[in-house]
Design an enzyme around this catalytic site. Structure first.
Site, mmCIF file in Angstrom:
data_model
loop_
_atom_site.group_PDB
_atom_site.id
_atom_site.type_symbol
_atom_site.label_atom_id
_atom_site.label_comp_id
_atom_site.label_asym_id
_atom_site.label_seq_id
_atom_site.Cartn_x
_atom_site.Cartn_y
_atom_site.Cartn_z
ATOM 1 N N HIS A 38 -4.840 10.315 -8.053
ATOM 2 C CA HIS A 38 -3.430 10.720 -8.102
ATOM 3 C C HIS A 38 -3.091 11.363 -9.441
ATOM 4 C CE1 HIS A 38 0.888 10.226 -6.860
ATOM 5 N NE2 HIS A 38 1.052 10.315 -8.171
ATOM 6 N N HIS A 69 5.213 11.338 -4.466
ATOM 7 C CA HIS A 69 4.896 12.382 -3.482
ATOM 8 C C HIS A 69 6.139 13.083 -2.951
ATOM 9 C CE1 HIS A 69 0.535 12.028 -3.119
ATOM 10 N NE2 HIS A 69 0.691 10.727 -3.296
ATOM 11 N N TYR A 119 0.799 -1.227 0.000
ATOM 12 C CA TYR A 119 0.000 0.000 0.000
ATOM 13 C C TYR A 119 0.834 1.282 0.000
ATOM 14 C CZ TYR A 119 -3.718 -3.267 1.196
ATOM 15 O OH TYR A 119 -4.596 -4.321 1.181
ATOM 16 N N ALA A 120 2.135 1.149 0.019
ATOM 17 C CA ALA A 120 2.995 2.343 0.005
ATOM 18 C C ALA A 120 4.345 1.982 -0.604
ATOM 19 C CB ALA A 120 3.167 2.893 1.417
ATOM 20 N N LEU A 121 5.071 3.000 -1.014
ATOM 21 C CA LEU A 121 6.402 2.827 -1.592
ATOM 22 C C LEU A 121 7.449 3.403 -0.645
ATOM 23 C CD1 LEU A 121 5.589 3.868 -5.277
ATOM 24 C CD2 LEU A 121 6.281 1.579 -4.523
ATOM 25 N N ASP A 151 -2.775 14.081 -4.483
ATOM 26 C CA ASP A 151 -3.981 13.269 -4.484
ATOM 27 C C ASP A 151 -5.175 14.199 -4.354
ATOM 28 O OD1 ASP A 151 -2.414 11.038 -4.652
ATOM 29 O OD2 ASP A 151 -2.567 10.524 -2.519
ATOM 30 N N SER A 153 8.430 7.190 -4.266
ATOM 31 C CA SER A 153 7.049 7.652 -4.395
ATOM 32 C C SER A 153 7.043 9.021 -5.066
ATOM 33 C CB SER A 153 6.386 7.762 -3.023
ATOM 34 O OG SER A 153 5.175 8.485 -3.094
ATOM 35 N N GLU A 213 -5.513 4.462 -9.447
ATOM 36 C CA GLU A 213 -5.667 5.554 -8.492
ATOM 37 C C GLU A 213 -6.281 6.758 -9.205
ATOM 38 O OE1 GLU A 213 -2.123 6.528 -6.352
ATOM 39 O OE2 GLU A 213 -1.961 4.551 -5.408
#
Length: 280
Positions: free
Chosen positions: A202, A149, A140-142, A156, A147, A199
């Site tokens: 995003h 972000h 669920y995350a990098l 987002d 990422s 997503e």
């Protein structure tokens, strides 16, 4: 007579080389495999340029060590920068420049009667991404640096009316974000390429004309960069403005030639090359 035939032959070749197509809003884009400009000037490209700019590829294989933007601010603490949309909390950070482009997009959406936008996440500090990765896990995350972000170019976007997969805000973003330099980074049908689940919230800033080409050809960033590496050089006309895009593999500092008296931008791909975009 021979001169007339030669002139006609040149015209025919030009028609064959120039391929006209229309994007989904019927605005013409010209694609030319090779162009020639009269009068050029040198442009210095450094190895460091590979890791700078708005077209950096960030995914599980290609990470970054620092943000692409240096004008990151807390939007809650700078309310004068915020447009007509909400913030999910008081910790949302974003580049000032990207905020300006986002505001322009939201104003356009309002004119279409779509006005329930909010920002749920923006720029994340590397430490924040590390914590998120540890808490949520790799499904669920990098990891920090892998990422988007951390780039300062991604955010987002949510809707106060419901899920972005169903709300009219999500539909509008998918169809119109490209007009403001943004792309939907992780489309539903591109998971095999991006490695990321769908997503609809995003979005990522890549700037025009790149967003226009990607939308028109249904490319995600991975596909677009592969396209540029293959073609080396393309020219497009978007909204009446001419753009000449050239890809250069870079292994050491080098000098390239660009048309004189033109504006230009340089962006690396974060892999091994640089894209120079020259425009009127």
């Amino acid at each position: 007579m021979k001169k007339s035939r030669l002139f006609l032959y040149i015209i025919i070749i030009g028609i064959v080389v120039a391929i006209m197509w229309y994007d989904k809003n019927n605005k013409s884009i010209v694609y030319i495999e090779q162009t020639h400009e009269e009068g050029e000037e040198p442009l210095q490209i450094d190895v460091e340029d590979i890791h700078r700019g708005e077209l950096l590829l960030v995914n599980e294989e290609h990470g970054i060590e620092k943000s692409a933007k240096t004008d990151i601010v807390n939007l809650f603490e700078n309310k004068h920068l915020i447009g007509d949309y909400g913030l999910i909390d008081n910790k949302i950070k974003l580049s000032k420049e990207i905020t300006t482009y986002f505001n322009e997009m939201i104003e356009a959406a309002k004119k279409d009667g779509v006005n329930n936008f909010l920002i749920s996440s923006g720029y994340r500090e590397f430490q924040e991404q590390t914590k998120l990765y540890q808490e949520m896990g790799k499904d669920y995350a990098l990891p920090a640096g892998f990422s988007e972000h951390q780039l300062g170019l991604a955010l987002d976007v949510g809707s106060s009316a419901g899920s972005m997969a169903e709300a009219e805000e999500g539909v509008w973003i998918a169809e119109n974000a490209w007009q403001f330099g943004f792309i939907l980074r992780y489309p539903e049908e591109k998971k095999a390429i991006t490695g990321i689940e769908y997503e609809p919230w995003h979005i990522r800033y890549v700037s025009k004309p790149h967003s226009a080409i990607m939308y028109d050809k249904d490319f995600v960033l991975e596909e677009y960069l592969d396209f540029l590496r293959e073609k080396k050089q393309i020219s497009t006309t978007v909204d009446g403005k001419n753009y000449h895009i050239r890809y250069y593999p870079v292994s050491k500092s080098m000098t390239v030639n660009i048309p004189k008296n033109h504006n230009y931008t340089i962006s690396g791909d974060n892999v091994g090359g640089v894209i120079v975009t020259v425009y009127d």
